[in-house]
Design a protein around this motif. Structure first.
Motif, mmCIF file in Angstrom:
data_model
loop_
_atom_site.group_PDB
_atom_site.id
_atom_site.type_symbol
_atom_site.label_atom_id
_atom_site.label_comp_id
_atom_site.label_asym_id
_atom_site.label_seq_id
_atom_site.Cartn_x
_atom_site.Cartn_y
_atom_site.Cartn_z
ATOM 1 N N UNK A 92 0.830 -1.207 0.000
ATOM 2 C CA UNK A 92 0.000 0.000 0.000
ATOM 3 C C UNK A 92 0.858 1.248 0.000
ATOM 4 N N UNK A 94 0.515 5.468 0.423
ATOM 5 C CA UNK A 94 -0.410 6.454 0.988
ATOM 6 C C UNK A 94 -0.170 7.850 0.416
ATOM 7 N N UNK A 98 3.913 8.400 4.560
ATOM 8 C CA UNK A 98 4.004 7.617 5.792
ATOM 9 C C UNK A 98 5.299 6.830 5.923
ATOM 10 N N UNK A 99 6.392 7.434 5.500
ATOM 11 C CA UNK A 99 7.690 6.813 5.786
ATOM 12 C C UNK A 99 7.969 6.969 7.275
ATOM 13 N N UNK A 100 8.846 6.115 7.781
ATOM 14 C CA UNK A 100 9.238 6.227 9.191
ATOM 15 C C UNK A 100 10.415 7.185 9.279
ATOM 16 N N UNK A 101 10.195 8.349 9.899
ATOM 17 C CA UNK A 101 11.174 9.435 9.792
ATOM 18 C C UNK A 101 12.496 9.164 10.521
ATOM 19 N N UNK A 102 12.484 8.187 11.444
ATOM 20 C CA UNK A 102 13.718 7.926 12.183
ATOM 21 C C UNK A 102 14.611 6.909 11.472
ATOM 22 N N UNK A 103 14.179 6.456 10.286
ATOM 23 C CA UNK A 103 14.989 5.486 9.549
ATOM 24 C C UNK A 103 15.408 6.080 8.206
ATOM 25 N N UNK A 111 13.111 -2.657 6.584
ATOM 26 C CA UNK A 111 12.441 -2.965 7.847
ATOM 27 C C UNK A 111 11.448 -4.127 7.736
ATOM 28 N N UNK A 112 10.584 -4.063 6.751
ATOM 29 C CA UNK A 112 9.585 -5.113 6.587
ATOM 30 C C UNK A 112 10.216 -6.453 6.231
ATOM 31 N N UNK A 115 11.694 -7.604 9.687
ATOM 32 C CA UNK A 115 10.764 -7.871 10.797
ATOM 33 C C UNK A 115 9.597 -8.743 10.388
ATOM 34 N N UNK A 144 17.685 10.234 5.323
ATOM 35 C CA UNK A 144 16.441 10.148 6.088
ATOM 36 C C UNK A 144 15.346 10.863 5.292
ATOM 37 N N UNK A 146 13.445 13.271 5.914
ATOM 38 C CA UNK A 146 13.486 14.736 5.985
ATOM 39 C C UNK A 146 14.477 15.329 4.982
ATOM 40 N N UNK A 147 15.379 14.493 4.467
ATOM 41 C CA UNK A 147 16.366 14.974 3.488
ATOM 42 C C UNK A 147 16.010 14.547 2.066
ATOM 43 N N UNK A 160 9.408 0.505 -0.638
ATOM 44 C CA UNK A 160 9.128 -0.227 0.592
ATOM 45 C C UNK A 160 8.047 -1.273 0.356
ATOM 46 N N UNK B 113 -0.671 7.462 10.374
ATOM 47 C CA UNK B 113 -0.286 6.877 9.094
ATOM 48 C C UNK B 113 0.977 6.025 9.189
ATOM 49 N N UNK B 114 1.888 6.416 10.065
ATOM 50 C CA UNK B 114 3.127 5.650 10.198
ATOM 51 C C UNK B 114 2.878 4.303 10.861
ATOM 52 N N UNK B 117 1.110 2.251 8.073
ATOM 53 C CA UNK B 117 2.059 1.752 7.082
ATOM 54 C C UNK B 117 2.688 0.455 7.586
ATOM 55 N N UNK B 121 2.154 -3.595 5.982
ATOM 56 C CA UNK B 121 3.118 -4.586 5.497
ATOM 57 C C UNK B 121 3.131 -5.833 6.373
ATOM 58 N N UNK B 123 3.329 -6.070 9.925
ATOM 59 C CA UNK B 123 4.060 -6.108 11.194
ATOM 60 C C UNK B 123 3.136 -6.451 12.352
ATOM 61 N N UNK B 136 9.544 6.936 17.985
ATOM 62 C CA UNK B 136 8.975 8.220 17.572
ATOM 63 C C UNK B 136 8.274 8.913 18.733
ATOM 64 N N UNK B 213 18.008 14.051 12.393
ATOM 65 C CA UNK B 213 17.557 13.474 11.126
ATOM 66 C C UNK B 213 16.083 13.764 10.852
ATOM 67 N N UNK B 214 15.380 14.246 11.876
ATOM 68 C CA UNK B 214 13.931 14.335 11.753
ATOM 69 C C UNK B 214 13.459 15.698 11.263
ATOM 70 N N UNK B 215 14.369 16.658 11.296
ATOM 71 C CA UNK B 215 13.957 18.017 10.949
ATOM 72 C C UNK B 215 14.316 18.313 9.507
ATOM 73 N N UNK B 216 13.336 18.780 8.774
ATOM 74 C CA UNK B 216 13.565 19.093 7.379
ATOM 75 C C UNK B 216 14.517 20.261 7.255
#
Ligand code: ADP
Ligand code: MG
Lengths: 256, 218
Positions: A92, A94, A98-103, A111-112, A115, A144, A146-147, A160, B113-114, B117, B121, B123, B136, B213-216
């Motif tokens: 799916x 979206x 909905x990416x995981x921002x810490x990865x 990840x999938x 896991x 990441x 954000x970049x 993904x 949404x996270x 997601x 898949x 999880x 998070x 890493x989280x801040x744009x």
């Protein structure tokens, strides 16, 4: 590639008293692209999300390759384990990525595989790298979210999903959150996927994409599936006044 | 000058015990708070009600009263603790509902949404908690966690009333024995200022590190 078919019959969905899906029937053939169009609030996302049971439909059936989704029998929900098993075959994408921002991009994709599929990290990362290469992001694996630009983020989200080797892909307005100049790169990735014979269900406002890539187009309004036809039929010879009105509004808004 | 040689070691020892009480109280309080927040998110309704009652009771009573009940009332139900363990247990219980609320709002800040997601898949929920929700949620909760742990430093002084020999206890003893109230309380203020300043600096550094890493980039 193995491709799934989906058979939706007499599906109803209520949000409290609100009747969001009304006896929806839709047949999604394997290896084909089905586009869902219609005014906002007509139930397109709800229908799409019923296919992988992110939204629980109240009656009717959603069958993926003949297997009933979400229920063992009418009214009896399947176990979490069985549900996860069935979801593995369904990717799916979206609207909000909905990416995981810490990865990193690579970690998001791997990840999938680690896991859920239980692959060792090295193999998962090799496959994730392949998936990212396929969406044209081989050089961004370490970034990441954000970049990354919106278009790049959405392509990571597609990577993904495809890394899990699904037999069916669901897209919920994948380009609606993107700046206009970034829409093309995402649609191109989707076209490639379509040409490889993936079964795809795409909720979209990109009428150009629907007209040129879809094998069939379904039009929804107020929770009803009004018509399913070839793109030619929907866009050039609509049989229902509601489709005609929708397209007229669309053309007026996009004319300049 | 001989005030320093006479009381210096005891004050330092007291400060050491204050720091230990604070560190352990914060760690245990956070751990209990995290468990409570997770229970509140996933447990069935009756369990959530019970937890809610616990939260209201603890937040609705002064720490002093809780400590008295625990230390002097505990033996009546067979809970006989030394001052230090009683103090640590008290701090843990006192802090837990506040930490729980902080975690709860941290979890709520994680975009739904996270989580979806991850479900899409396939999880499992425990994996989603461990890999998505916790990291998070913790990032969102970090400033409030640091803030409340700073508040907790000052609650440690109350442990002196059940004779935990922490800084306040030593300062009171020095005041009573020498009548040098001003000097004694100055020492108290200085030590706390140093502790709070250190914690908030470390907190800011930690925050900068995990959000980099989280801040744009704009
Ligand atoms: N979780 C929800 N709770 C209540 N109403 C909802 C919920 N999700 C969607 N709806 C309502 O259901 C209708 C269909 O929504 P949706 O499927 O998102 O439409 P679309 O994707 O076609 O814009 C809308 O009227 C929307 O307000
Ligand atoms: Mg929608």
């Amino acid at each position: 590639m193995q491709a799934s078919s989906v058979e939706i019959s007499k599906v109803n969905k209520f949000y409290g008293p609100f009747h969001a899906l009304k006896d929806v029937d839709l047949s999604i053939p394997p290896g084909k692209v089905t586009c869902l169009i219609g005014p906002s609030g007509s139930g397109k996302s709800t229908l799409l999300r019923c296919i992988n049971f992110l939204e629980e439909y109240d009656s009717g059936e959603v069958r993926i390759d003949g297997k009933l989704m979400g229920y063992d029998a009418p009214g009896r929900k399947m176990s979490g384990k069985k549900l996860r098993q069935m979801r593995r075959g369904v990717g799916m994408v979206f609207q909000q990525f909905n990416l995981w921002p810490h990865m990193t991009a690579l970690q998001n994709v791997a990840e999938g595989l680690i896991r859920v599929r239980g692959l060792p990290k090295s193999e998962a990362e090799a496959r994730a790298t392949d998936a990212l290469r396929k969406v044209g992001l081989a050089d961004k694996t370490g970034n990441h979210p954000a970049r990354l630009s919106g278009g790049q983020q959405q392509r990571v989200a597609i990577a993904r999903a495809i890394a899990m080797e699904p037999q069916l892909m669901l897209f919920d307005e994948p380009t609606s959150a993107l700046d206009p100049e970034l829409v093309g790169e995402v649609l191109n990735v989707m076209k490639t996927l379509a040409s490889e014979g993936m079964t795809m269900v795409v909720v979209t406002h990109e009428m150009g994409f629907a007209a040129h890539v879809a094998d069939q187009v379904a039009f929804m309004e107020k929770g009803e599936l009004v018509a399913v036809d070839s793109p030619q039929g929907i866009f050039h010879a609509p049989k229902d006044e509601r489709i005609w009105n929708f397209l007229r509004t669309y053309r007026e808004r996009n004319a300049f | 000058m001989d005030l320093v040689s006479q009381y210096g070691p005891a004050l330092l020892r007291g400060f050491g015990i204050t720091v230990i009480c604070w560190i352990l109280g914060t760690i245990f309080g956070m751990a209990l708070g995290l468990v409570i927040a997770l229970i509140q998110r996933y447990a069935p309704r009756p369990v959530r009600w019970l937890i809610q009652i616990y939260i209201e009771v603890i937040r609705g009573t002064p720490f002093l009263v809780q400590l008295f009940v625990l230390y002097y009332g505990g033996p009546l139900i067979g809970l006989r603790l030394d001052a230090l363990p009683a103090g640590l247990l008290g701090l843990t219980i006192y802090g837990s509902p506040y930490f729980a609320e902080i975690f709860r709002s941290g979890f709520r800040a994680v975009a739904h949404g996270q989580i979806e997601a991850a479900r899409a898949i396939g999880m499992t929920e425990p994996t989603i908690i461990r890999r998505i929700l916790l990291p998070l949620g913790l990032v969102s909760a970090l400033p409030a966690l640091v803030n409340f742990s700073i508040i907790l430093t000052k609650e440690t002084v109350i442990l002196s009333i059940i004779t935990v020999p922490e800084l306040m206890y030593q300062v009171s003893r020095m005041s009573a024995e020498t009548f040098r109230y001003v000097e004694a309380n100055l020492v108290l203020a200085l030590f706390f200022w140093a502790l709070v300043e250190t914690i908030s600096r470390l907190g800011r550094r930690l925050e900068a590190r995990i959000t980099q890493h989280l801040i744009e980039r704009t």
